[in-house]
Design an enzyme around this catalytic site. Structure first.
Site, PDB file in Angstrom:
ATOM      1  N   GLU A 224      -6.239   8.849 -10.101  1.00 50.50           N
ATOM      2  CA  GLU A 224      -5.548  10.138 -10.054  1.00 50.50           C
ATOM      3  C   GLU A 224      -4.722  10.376 -11.316  1.00 50.50           C
ATOM      4  O   GLU A 224      -4.609  11.515 -11.780  1.00 50.50           O
ATOM      5  CB  GLU A 224      -4.675  10.220  -8.805  1.00 50.50           C
ATOM      6  CG  GLU A 224      -5.503  10.381  -7.532  1.00 50.50           C
ATOM      7  CD  GLU A 224      -4.681  10.316  -6.267  1.00 50.50           C
ATOM      8  OE1 GLU A 224      -4.770  11.252  -5.455  1.00 50.50           O
ATOM      9  OE2 GLU A 224      -3.942   9.321  -6.086  1.00 50.50           O
TER      10      GLU A 224
ATOM     11  N   ALA B 282      -1.566   2.626  -6.072  1.00 53.62           N
ATOM     12  CA  ALA B 282      -0.239   2.378  -5.531  1.00 53.62           C
ATOM     13  C   ALA B 282      -0.024   0.890  -5.272  1.00 53.62           C
ATOM     14  O   ALA B 282      -0.969   0.155  -4.982  1.00 53.62           O
ATOM     15  CB  ALA B 282      -0.038   3.163  -4.246  1.00 53.62           C
TER      16      ALA B 282
ATOM     17  N   GLU C  77      -8.674   5.619  -0.731  1.00 53.66           N
ATOM     18  CA  GLU C  77      -7.499   5.647   0.149  1.00 53.66           C
ATOM     19  C   GLU C  77      -7.821   5.657   1.637  1.00 53.66           C
ATOM     20  O   GLU C  77      -7.086   5.068   2.441  1.00 53.66           O
ATOM     21  CB  GLU C  77      -6.616   6.861  -0.198  1.00 53.66           C
ATOM     22  CG  GLU C  77      -5.788   6.695  -1.470  1.00 53.66           C
ATOM     23  CD  GLU C  77      -6.511   7.116  -2.725  1.00 53.66           C
ATOM     24  OE1 GLU C  77      -5.858   7.275  -3.760  1.00 53.66           O
ATOM     25  OE2 GLU C  77      -7.758   7.284  -2.675  1.00 53.66           O
TER      26      GLU C  77
ATOM     27  N   GLY D   7      -4.549   5.842  -6.905  1.00 54.40           N
ATOM     28  CA  GLY D   7      -3.584   6.491  -7.773  1.00 54.40           C
ATOM     29  C   GLY D   7      -3.866   6.267  -9.245  1.00 54.40           C
ATOM     30  O   GLY D   7      -3.498   7.100 -10.083  1.00 54.40           O
TER      31      GLY D   7
END
Length: 266
Positions: free
Chosen positions: A120, A72, A140, A117
Site C-alpha cells: 500500500e 503492519a 489482509e 501495508g
C-alpha cells in the site's frame, strides 16, 4: 548527499541539490514492518518533504536487502487492546496518506516482499519501479482484516475492479513478472537495480518545472474518476495556476534560447 533521520526507522536522503528526496524505510530487523513509531515517522517525514519547496520528487526505498516492507507490525498489533488499536489507527493511516498526499511526483523502488501495508505504501506512489525479486500482494483477509492503507481504493484504480477483487479476496502473492503484466508495478528492472533506476527516473523528472510538476500531479489526482467534462475543468484550473508563473516564462525563454531552464520554482 545529505541525510536526516525521522525517528529510529525512517531516513531521508537528498540528491540532486535537494531536488530529489529519498525516503528510506529503515527497520531492517523487522523487514520494515510498520509499527506505530515507524508510521508516525513516515507521516512526519512526508509532512516535512511536502512543505519543502526545493523537493521536486520523492523516492520511497528500503534499506533491507530482501524486503521493501512486509506490512503492519502484527506482533505489535497482537499486543494492543481494542482501545489501543482505535487510538493507533489515525497514526497508522497517517503514514499511508502522508505518502499519497505528497504534492510532488513519487516513485517507489521495490525489491523482495512488498505485502499488505508495504504494498500500500508503494501503491500510494505515482510510479512503482520493481526488480525481479519483487513479490507483492494484499493478504489482509488471510489474517482477518482488510487492506486499510488505501489498498481497496488504490488497487482497482490501477488494475480494475474485478482484478483487484480477485487479488484481495484470494490474498495471493504475485511475483515480479506477473505483477508487471497485471499492472501492479510499472517498471521492471534487473535484480538489485530498483533503487538505482528509481533514482535515475526521479532525476529525469526533477529536471522539469517544479511548478509544472505539482500542477500536473494535482490535475491527475483530482481529475481521476470524474467524467470528461469535469476532468477538463480540473485540468484548466491547473493550467491557469501555471500559465502566468515564473517557471512558464523561464521555460519558454529557455526553449527559444536553446538553453537549459533555470527554474525559479514559482
Amino acid at each position: 548527499m545529505s541525510e536526516e533521520r525521522f525517528g529510529e526507522f525512517v531516513l531521508v536522503r537528498r540528491h540532486d541539490d535537494g531536488h530529489v528526496a529519498e525516503l528510506a524505510l529503515d527497520r531492517p530487523k523487522a523487514m520494515n514492518a510498520v509499527s506505530t513509531e515507524m508510521a508516525r515517522s513516515i507521516g512526519g517525514a512526508c509532512a516535512s518533504l511536502g512543505a519543502d519547496r526545493d523537493v521536486r520528487v520523492v523516492v520511497v526505498t528500503s534499506t533491507h536487502d530482501r524486503a521493501f516492507c512486509v506490512g503492519a507490525d502484527l506482533k505489535e498489533r497482537n499486543s494492543l487492546t481494542d482501545a489501543e488499536l482505535v487510538r493507533q489507527r489515525p497514526v497508522a493511516r497517517g503514514a499511508y496518506t502522508g505518502v499519497l498526499e505528497l504534492p510532488v511526483p513519487t516513485v517507489a523502488a521495490v525489491h523482495g516482499f512488498a505485502l499488505g501495508g508495504g504494498f500500500e505504501l508503494a501503491l500510494s506512489c505515482d510510479v512503482i519501479v520493481a526488480d525481479g525479486t519483487a513479490v507483492v500482494g494484499l493478504p489482509e483477509v488471510s489474517v482477518g482484516v482488510i487492506p486499510g492503507g488505501g489498498g481497496t481504493q488504490l488497487l482497482p484504480r490501477r488494475v480494475g475492479a474485478a482484478r483487484a477483487a480477485e487479488l484481495i479476496f484470494s490474498a495471493r502473492r504475485v511475483e515480479a513478472a506477473e505483477a508487471r503484466e497485471l499492472g501492479l508495478v510499472d517498471v521492471l528492472v534487473e535484480e538489485g537495480r530498483d533503487r538505482e533506476e528509481a533514482l535515475a527516473l526521479a532525476s529525469r523528472i526533477a529536471a522539469n518545472s517544479p511548478v509544472g510538476l505539482r500542477a500536473a500531479k494535482r490535475a491527475l489526482r483530482l481529475g481521476h474518476g470524474l467524467d470528461l467534462s469535469a476532468g477538463l475543468e480540473v485540468e484548466d484550473a491547473a493550467w491557469r495556476s501555471v500559465a502566468f508563473s515564473g517557471d512558464r516564462a523561464e521555460g519558454v525563454a529557455a526553449f527559444n534560447e536553446k538553453r537549459k531552464p533555470q527554474w525559479p520554482g514559482q
